[in-house]
Motif scaffolding. Structure first.
Motif, PDB file in Angstrom:
ATOM      1  N   PHE A  41       0.820  -1.205   0.000  1.00 17.43           N
ATOM      2  CA  PHE A  41       0.000   0.000   0.000  1.00 17.43           C
ATOM      3  C   PHE A  41       0.859   1.264   0.000  1.00 17.43           C
ATOM      4  CE2 PHE A  41      -2.685  -3.314   1.834  1.00 17.43           C
ATOM      5  CZ  PHE A  41      -3.781  -3.221   0.997  1.00 17.43           C
ATOM      6  N   GLU A  42       2.026   1.222   0.607  1.00 17.63           N
ATOM      7  CA  GLU A  42       2.937   2.361   0.560  1.00 17.63           C
ATOM      8  C   GLU A  42       3.473   2.562  -0.858  1.00 17.63           C
ATOM      9  OE1 GLU A  42       4.651   2.308   5.155  1.00 17.63           O
ATOM     10  OE2 GLU A  42       5.550   1.003   3.629  1.00 17.63           O
ATOM     11  N   ILE A  43       3.740   1.460  -1.547  1.00 13.60           N
ATOM     12  CA  ILE A  43       4.172   1.559  -2.948  1.00 13.60           C
ATOM     13  C   ILE A  43       3.039   2.098  -3.814  1.00 13.60           C
ATOM     14  CG2 ILE A  43       4.937   0.240  -4.962  1.00 13.60           C
ATOM     15  CD1 ILE A  43       6.371  -1.655  -3.022  1.00 13.60           C
ATOM     16  N   LEU A  44       1.813   1.724  -3.479  1.00 11.99           N
ATOM     17  CA  LEU A  44       0.660   2.223  -4.226  1.00 11.99           C
ATOM     18  C   LEU A  44       0.489   3.733  -4.023  1.00 11.99           C
ATOM     19  CD1 LEU A  44      -1.543   1.232  -6.119  1.00 11.99           C
ATOM     20  CD2 LEU A  44      -3.009   0.842  -4.138  1.00 11.99           C
ATOM     21  N   ILE A  45       0.803   4.223  -2.829  1.00 10.51           N
ATOM     22  CA  ILE A  45       0.782   5.671  -2.566  1.00 10.51           C
ATOM     23  C   ILE A  45       1.788   6.368  -3.478  1.00 10.51           C
ATOM     24  CG2 ILE A  45       1.445   7.428  -0.870  1.00 10.51           C
ATOM     25  CD1 ILE A  45       0.183   5.635   1.276  1.00 10.51           C
ATOM     26  N   LEU A  46       2.987   5.799  -3.561  1.00  7.26           N
ATOM     27  CA  LEU A  46       4.010   6.330  -4.472  1.00  7.26           C
ATOM     28  C   LEU A  46       3.461   6.452  -5.883  1.00  7.26           C
ATOM     29  CD1 LEU A  46       6.909   6.764  -5.750  1.00  7.26           C
ATOM     30  CD2 LEU A  46       7.160   4.270  -5.620  1.00  7.26           C
ATOM     31  N   LEU A  47       2.803   5.417  -6.357  1.00  6.79           N
ATOM     32  CA  LEU A  47       2.320   5.393  -7.743  1.00  6.79           C
ATOM     33  C   LEU A  47       1.144   6.339  -7.965  1.00  6.79           C
ATOM     34  CD1 LEU A  47       2.681   1.567  -8.311  1.00  6.79           C
ATOM     35  CD2 LEU A  47       4.011   3.381  -9.414  1.00  6.79           C
ATOM     36  N   CYS A  48       0.323   6.534  -6.949  1.00  8.47           N
ATOM     37  CA  CYS A  48      -0.773   7.505  -7.086  1.00  8.47           C
ATOM     38  C   CYS A  48      -0.214   8.898  -7.339  1.00  8.47           C
ATOM     39  CB  CYS A  48      -1.639   7.508  -5.824  1.00  8.47           C
ATOM     40  SG  CYS A  48      -2.781   6.115  -5.700  1.00  8.47           S
ATOM     41  N   PHE A  49       0.840   9.251  -6.620  1.00  9.31           N
ATOM     42  CA  PHE A  49       1.465  10.558  -6.822  1.00  9.31           C
ATOM     43  C   PHE A  49       2.171  10.627  -8.180  1.00  9.31           C
ATOM     44  CE2 PHE A  49       1.485  10.972  -2.033  1.00  9.31           C
ATOM     45  CZ  PHE A  49       0.643  12.072  -2.012  1.00  9.31           C
ATOM     46  N   ALA A  50       2.933   9.579  -8.512  1.00  7.57           N
ATOM     47  CA  ALA A  50       3.705   9.590  -9.762  1.00  7.57           C
ATOM     48  C   ALA A  50       2.791   9.587 -10.985  1.00  7.57           C
ATOM     49  CB  ALA A  50       4.645   8.384  -9.808  1.00  7.57           C
ATOM     50  N   ILE A  51       1.771   8.743 -10.988  1.00  8.32           N
ATOM     51  CA  ILE A  51       0.858   8.679 -12.123  1.00  8.32           C
ATOM     52  C   ILE A  51       0.014   9.944 -12.196  1.00  8.32           C
ATOM     53  CG2 ILE A  51      -1.084   7.419 -13.147  1.00  8.32           C
ATOM     54  CD1 ILE A  51       0.079   4.865 -11.909  1.00  8.32           C
ATOM     55  N   GLY A  52      -0.303  10.517 -11.040  1.00 13.11           N
ATOM     56  CA  GLY A  52      -1.015  11.787 -11.025  1.00 13.11           C
ATOM     57  C   GLY A  52      -0.218  12.877 -11.715  1.00 13.11           C
ATOM     58  N   MET A  53       1.086  12.910 -11.465  1.00  8.46           N
ATOM     59  CA  MET A  53       1.956  13.869 -12.151  1.00  8.46           C
ATOM     60  C   MET A  53       2.011  13.585 -13.646  1.00  8.46           C
ATOM     61  SD  MET A  53       3.007  16.221 -10.189  1.00  8.46           S
ATOM     62  CE  MET A  53       4.282  16.893 -11.276  1.00  8.46           C
ATOM     63  N   GLU A  54       1.968  12.316 -14.016  1.00 10.03           N
ATOM     64  CA  GLU A  54       1.899  11.958 -15.439  1.00 10.03           C
ATOM     65  C   GLU A  54       0.689  12.606 -16.096  1.00 10.03           C
ATOM     66  OE1 GLU A  54       1.754   7.761 -15.998  1.00 10.03           O
ATOM     67  OE2 GLU A  54       3.861   7.646 -16.515  1.00 10.03           O
ATOM     68  N   MET A  55      -0.444  12.546 -15.420  1.00 15.25           N
ATOM     69  CA  MET A  55      -1.668  13.125 -15.966  1.00 15.25           C
ATOM     70  C   MET A  55      -1.530  14.627 -16.184  1.00 15.25           C
ATOM     71  SD  MET A  55      -4.046  10.787 -16.492  1.00 15.25           S
ATOM     72  CE  MET A  55      -2.652   9.935 -17.264  1.00 15.25           C
ATOM     73  N   LEU A  56      -0.842  15.294 -15.263  1.00 19.09           N
ATOM     74  CA  LEU A  56      -0.632  16.735 -15.425  1.00 19.09           C
ATOM     75  C   LEU A  56       0.306  17.033 -16.595  1.00 19.09           C
ATOM     76  CD1 LEU A  56      -0.363  18.035 -11.748  1.00 19.09           C
ATOM     77  CD2 LEU A  56      -2.313  18.147 -13.301  1.00 19.09           C
ATOM     78  N   ILE A  57       1.337  16.215 -16.748  1.00 21.32           N
ATOM     79  CA  ILE A  57       2.260  16.393 -17.878  1.00 21.32           C
ATOM     80  C   ILE A  57       1.518  16.182 -19.195  1.00 21.32           C
ATOM     81  CG2 ILE A  57       4.316  15.469 -19.027  1.00 21.32           C
ATOM     82  CD1 ILE A  57       5.360  14.730 -16.191  1.00 21.32           C
ATOM     83  N   PHE A  58       0.712  15.125 -19.255  1.00 25.24           N
ATOM     84  CA  PHE A  58      -0.100  14.888 -20.452  1.00 25.24           C
ATOM     85  C   PHE A  58      -1.033  16.074 -20.721  1.00 25.24           C
ATOM     86  CE2 PHE A  58       0.446  10.105 -20.005  1.00 25.24           C
ATOM     87  CZ  PHE A  58       1.152   9.970 -21.188  1.00 25.24           C
ATOM     88  N   SER A  59      -1.581  16.636 -19.653  1.00 23.14           N
ATOM     89  CA  SER A  59      -2.522  17.753 -19.794  1.00 23.14           C
ATOM     90  C   SER A  59      -1.847  18.962 -20.427  1.00 23.14           C
ATOM     91  CB  SER A  59      -3.095  18.137 -18.416  1.00 23.14           C
ATOM     92  OG  SER A  59      -3.820  17.071 -17.843  1.00 23.14           O
ATOM     93  N   VAL A  60      -0.649  19.282 -19.950  1.00 24.32           N
ATOM     94  CA  VAL A  60       0.089  20.431 -20.489  1.00 24.32           C
ATOM     95  C   VAL A  60       0.379  20.225 -21.973  1.00 24.32           C
ATOM     96  CG1 VAL A  60       2.272  21.694 -20.402  1.00 24.32           C
ATOM     97  CG2 VAL A  60       1.096  21.073 -18.282  1.00 24.32           C
ATOM     98  N   PHE A  61       0.857  19.039 -22.332  1.00 23.54           N
ATOM     99  CA  PHE A  61       1.185  18.764 -23.733  1.00 23.54           C
ATOM    100  C   PHE A  61      -0.066  18.729 -24.605  1.00 23.54           C
ATOM    101  CE2 PHE A  61       5.323  17.731 -22.141  1.00 23.54           C
ATOM    102  CZ  PHE A  61       6.177  17.882 -23.223  1.00 23.54           C
ATOM    103  N   ALA A  62      -1.177  18.237 -24.029  1.00 15.19           N
ATOM    104  CA  ALA A  62      -2.428  18.191 -24.787  1.00 15.19           C
ATOM    105  C   ALA A  62      -2.906  19.597 -25.129  1.00 15.19           C
ATOM    106  CB  ALA A  62      -3.494  17.451 -23.991  1.00 15.19           C
TER     107      ALA A  62
END
Length: 207
Positions: free
Chosen positions: A117-138
């Motif tokens: 679950f701690e690793i899943l917390i890491l991924l929620c933050f990392a993938i969330g940042m991915e979504m923001l990066i995709f948003s900027v490029f979109a």
């Protein structure tokens, strides 16, 4: 709801602060969130849902994915509906995808004491940042009419690899290699699982 909205917009503890910290010190910030202070960063589930919603809204408005993602299978098939659900519910789909990536990270970094679950917390933050990066490029692609989403995919993969490796200290090249392949294997197994689920449902319906 009022308290949560105020927390999200707070400049020292809200989503802007979270984005800044995850851009500069992702591994350290997430480690501190898990082990010490859970007040300064936005809650991981809230973060990934909001960032996924931002990207989904931008994609819905500009239709940037239509030039890159186009499933041509039968529209009545379960596979078509599953991939359609993923495109329409990135927040929940990203959490499920994170579970698959977390499995591989737990396997590759098993010498560390972080639980699943701690690793899943890491991924929620990392993938969330991915979504923001995709948003900027979109947004940039839609405004400038220049194909940029493929570049954003590479940047997102690089960011996730970096953030994950930094979370696990990132002192060795092997940490980055393991992070990269765990991320790729997670994406692959998630896609295969979705495809197999669709095939199984279609078989059950036919019989």
């Amino acid at each position: 709801m009022s308290h949560e909205i105020q927390h999200l917009l707070h400049f020292e503890k809200g989503i802007l602060y979270t984005v800044k910290e995850l851009l500069i010190y992702p591994g350290r910030s997430i480690r501190e969130f898990i082990s010490d202070n859970r007040e300064r960063l936005v809650k991981p589930i809230v973060f990934i849902i909001i960032t996924s919603l931002i990207y989904s809204s931008i994609n819905h408005f500009f239709h940037v994915e239509e030039a890159y993602i186009n499933y041509t299978g039968p529209k009545k098939s379960a596979i078509f509906h599953i991939f359609g659900w993923v495109e329409g519910h990135y927040g929940y789909a990203n959490i499920i995808m994170g579970i698959f990536i977390a499995f591989w990270l737990k396997l590759f970094f098993r010498k560390y004491n972080y639980n699943f679950f701690e690793i899943l917390i890491l991924l929620c933050f990392a993938i969330g940042m991915e979504m923001l990066i995709f948003s900027v490029f979109a947004i940039v692609e839609a405004l400038l009419k220049i194909k940029l989403m493929q570049i954003s995919t590479v940047i997102c993969m690089a960011y996730c690899t970096w953030a994950i490796a930094q979370f696990f200290n990132g002192k060795k090249v092997s940490d980055y290699v393991k992070s990269f392949f765990a991320y790729l294997l997670g994406l692959f197994t998630f896609s295969v699982a979705a495809l197999l689920l669709g095939v199984l449902i279609d078989m059950l319906i036919k019989h």
